[in-house]
Design a protein around this motif. Sequence first.
Motif, PDB file in Angstrom:
ATOM      1  N   GLU A   1       7.342  42.437  10.351  1.00  0.00           N
ATOM      2  CA  GLU A   1       5.907  42.201  10.541  1.00  0.00           C
ATOM      3  C   GLU A   1       5.294  41.559   9.299  1.00  0.00           C
ATOM      4  N   GLU A   2       5.684  42.035   8.118  1.00  0.00           N
ATOM      5  CA  GLU A   2       5.136  41.469   6.886  1.00  0.00           C
ATOM      6  C   GLU A   2       5.634  40.041   6.670  1.00  0.00           C
ATOM      7  N   LEU A   3       6.914  39.814   6.939  1.00  0.00           N
ATOM      8  CA  LEU A   3       7.469  38.476   6.764  1.00  0.00           C
ATOM      9  C   LEU A   3       6.788  37.471   7.681  1.00  0.00           C
ATOM     10  N   TYR A   4       6.638  37.817   8.962  1.00  0.00           N
ATOM     11  CA  TYR A   4       6.058  36.884   9.921  1.00  0.00           C
ATOM     12  C   TYR A   4       4.569  36.672   9.666  1.00  0.00           C
ATOM     13  N   SER A   5       3.862  37.715   9.250  1.00  0.00           N
ATOM     14  CA  SER A   5       2.434  37.531   8.967  1.00  0.00           C
ATOM     15  C   SER A   5       2.234  36.647   7.741  1.00  0.00           C
ATOM     16  N   LEU A   6       3.057  36.849   6.705  1.00  0.00           N
ATOM     17  CA  LEU A   6       2.944  36.014   5.507  1.00  0.00           C
ATOM     18  C   LEU A   6       3.356  34.579   5.811  1.00  0.00           C
ATOM     19  N   ARG A   7       4.445  34.426   6.558  1.00  0.00           N
ATOM     20  CA  ARG A   7       4.902  33.085   6.893  1.00  0.00           C
ATOM     21  C   ARG A   7       3.858  32.338   7.713  1.00  0.00           C
ATOM     22  N   THR A   8       3.208  33.022   8.648  1.00  0.00           N
ATOM     23  CA  THR A   8       2.167  32.379   9.451  1.00  0.00           C
ATOM     24  C   THR A   8       1.042  31.870   8.564  1.00  0.00           C
ATOM     25  N   THR A   9       0.597  32.726   7.640  1.00  0.00           N
ATOM     26  CA  THR A   9      -0.499  32.352   6.742  1.00  0.00           C
ATOM     27  C   THR A   9      -0.103  31.161   5.865  1.00  0.00           C
ATOM     28  N   LEU A  10       1.090  31.216   5.288  1.00  0.00           N
ATOM     29  CA  LEU A  10       1.525  30.154   4.381  1.00  0.00           C
ATOM     30  C   LEU A  10       1.757  28.835   5.117  1.00  0.00           C
ATOM     31  N   GLU A  11       2.335  28.914   6.315  1.00  0.00           N
ATOM     32  CA  GLU A  11       2.635  27.668   7.030  1.00  0.00           C
ATOM     33  C   GLU A  11       1.364  27.010   7.563  1.00  0.00           C
ATOM     34  N   ARG A  12       0.407  27.821   7.973  1.00  0.00           N
ATOM     35  CA  ARG A  12      -0.894  27.249   8.356  1.00  0.00           C
ATOM     36  C   ARG A  12      -1.526  26.532   7.166  1.00  0.00           C
ATOM     37  N   PHE A  13      -1.489  27.171   6.003  1.00  0.00           N
ATOM     38  CA  PHE A  13      -2.056  26.564   4.802  1.00  0.00           C
ATOM     39  C   PHE A  13      -1.299  25.282   4.438  1.00  0.00           C
ATOM     40  N   ALA A  14       0.024  25.325   4.594  1.00  0.00           N
ATOM     41  CA  ALA A  14       0.829  24.134   4.286  1.00  0.00           C
ATOM     42  C   ALA A  14       0.415  22.953   5.168  1.00  0.00           C
ATOM     43  N   PHE A  15       0.166  23.199   6.440  1.00  0.00           N
ATOM     44  CA  PHE A  15      -0.260  22.113   7.327  1.00  0.00           C
ATOM     45  C   PHE A  15      -1.680  21.647   6.998  1.00  0.00           C
ATOM     46  N   GLU A  16      -2.542  22.578   6.613  1.00  0.00           N
ATOM     47  CA  GLU A  16      -3.882  22.162   6.185  1.00  0.00           C
ATOM     48  C   GLU A  16      -3.803  21.240   4.974  1.00  0.00           C
ATOM     49  N   ARG A  17      -2.884  21.532   4.071  1.00  0.00           N
ATOM     50  CA  ARG A  17      -2.720  20.735   2.873  1.00  0.00           C
ATOM     51  C   ARG A  17      -2.050  19.377   3.161  1.00  0.00           C
ATOM     52  N   CYS A  18      -1.073  19.381   4.051  1.00  0.00           N
ATOM     53  CA  CYS A  18      -0.263  18.168   4.220  1.00  0.00           C
ATOM     54  C   CYS A  18      -0.812  17.222   5.279  1.00  0.00           C
ATOM     55  N   TRP A  19      -1.787  17.691   6.082  1.00  0.00           N
ATOM     56  CA  TRP A  19      -2.226  16.915   7.242  1.00  0.00           C
ATOM     57  C   TRP A  19      -2.650  15.498   6.872  1.00  0.00           C
ATOM     58  N   SER A  20      -3.445  15.362   5.825  1.00  0.00           N
ATOM     59  CA  SER A  20      -3.929  14.036   5.436  1.00  0.00           C
ATOM     60  C   SER A  20      -2.873  13.233   4.672  1.00  0.00           C
ATOM     61  N   ARG A  21      -1.783  13.879   4.301  1.00  0.00           N
ATOM     62  CA  ARG A  21      -0.724  13.215   3.553  1.00  0.00           C
ATOM     63  C   ARG A  21       0.379  12.661   4.464  1.00  0.00           C
ATOM     64  N   ARG A  22       0.254  12.887   5.776  1.00  0.00           N
ATOM     65  CA  ARG A  22       1.269  12.393   6.692  1.00  0.00           C
ATOM     66  C   ARG A  22       1.297  10.861   6.696  1.00  0.00           C
ATOM     67  N   SER A  23       2.486  10.330   6.864  1.00  0.00           N
ATOM     68  CA  SER A  23       2.670   8.882   6.938  1.00  0.00           C
ATOM     69  C   SER A  23       3.739   8.602   7.989  1.00  0.00           C
ATOM     70  N   ALA A  24       3.913   7.346   8.309  1.00  0.00           N
ATOM     71  CA  ALA A  24       4.950   6.984   9.278  1.00  0.00           C
ATOM     72  C   ALA A  24       6.321   7.436   8.785  1.00  0.00           C
ATOM     73  N   ASP A  25       6.567   7.277   7.480  1.00  0.00           N
ATOM     74  CA  ASP A  25       7.865   7.661   6.922  1.00  0.00           C
ATOM     75  C   ASP A  25       8.060   9.173   6.948  1.00  0.00           C
ATOM     76  N   SER A  26       7.019   9.922   6.576  1.00  0.00           N
ATOM     77  CA  SER A  26       7.161  11.381   6.541  1.00  0.00           C
ATOM     78  C   SER A  26       7.333  11.949   7.947  1.00  0.00           C
ATOM     79  N   LEU A  27       6.640  11.384   8.925  1.00  0.00           N
ATOM     80  CA  LEU A  27       6.780  11.851  10.305  1.00  0.00           C
ATOM     81  C   LEU A  27       8.150  11.472  10.880  1.00  0.00           C
ATOM     82  N   ALA A  28       8.655  10.324  10.486  1.00  0.00           N
ATOM     83  CA  ALA A  28      10.010   9.948  10.901  1.00  0.00           C
ATOM     84  C   ALA A  28      11.029  10.913  10.305  1.00  0.00           C
ATOM     85  N   ASN A  29      10.758  11.364   9.087  1.00  0.00           N
ATOM     86  CA  ASN A  29      11.642  12.329   8.441  1.00  0.00           C
ATOM     87  C   ASN A  29      11.641  13.666   9.178  1.00  0.00           C
TER      88      ASN A  29
END
Length: 226
Positions: free
Chosen positions: A85-113
């Motif tokens: 429960e602790e692992l999944y709750s922390l992972r959910t929080t961190l991965e949501r934050f990671a997508f908030e951070r990376c969303w504007s940094r996406r590019s054709a190359d990064s999405l292809a990757n």
Amino acid sequence: MDNRVLQPVDDTTIRHRIAQQLTKHIVAGNFQPGQRLTELELASSLKVSRGPLREAIRELAETGLLVSVPYKGLYVRSVTRRDLEELYSLRTTLERFAFERCWSRRSADSLANLAQRNADLVRVIDAGNDGLQAIALELQLHAWCYELSDHRLLQRSWESMRPNLNLYFSLHQRAHGRCGPLRESHDRYVELAHGDSLDDMLEHLTEHMRQGLATTLTTLGSNLSS
């Protein structure tokens, strides 16, 4: 002999290799959760000295794969409901934050990757004979948003979680009797990561993690420690 061409092998290098070997054995199920280990037996099996072995053990204890109990010994980490429960709750929080951070940094190359990482995972799943590689590639798929986030503390948090995710994925895999996740399990994830709606991506992440936790708890059931 010209000694200048020789590259010294220091204790840090040996420690890292030992830690990799121990992690591989734990994830593969060669060491069971709760199993007691001894330095003497490990040093003999790995054919290494006790100094770098102790450092490797300390490293794995810090990541949570091993537990050192004073006056009792060294044990492979047992898995409890609370751990999951602790692992999944922390992972959910961190991965949501990671997508908030990376969303504007996406590019054709990064999405292809990202698409390539998913294709690599699907290829190993289809082969159906290398569960450890499937876990490594699934983690590599999820690492994408952390790498793209350009946030060093977040990336270190992800790296500290990876050994435990590795262990839990392997337990889940063995409980299901299959090598890796379902073939289509990340299709929607990758599709939304290519899309225009961050809100849809975050909502999917939360539900994906929630379902993953529920499935893992149900599947492992009595195999979880109290």
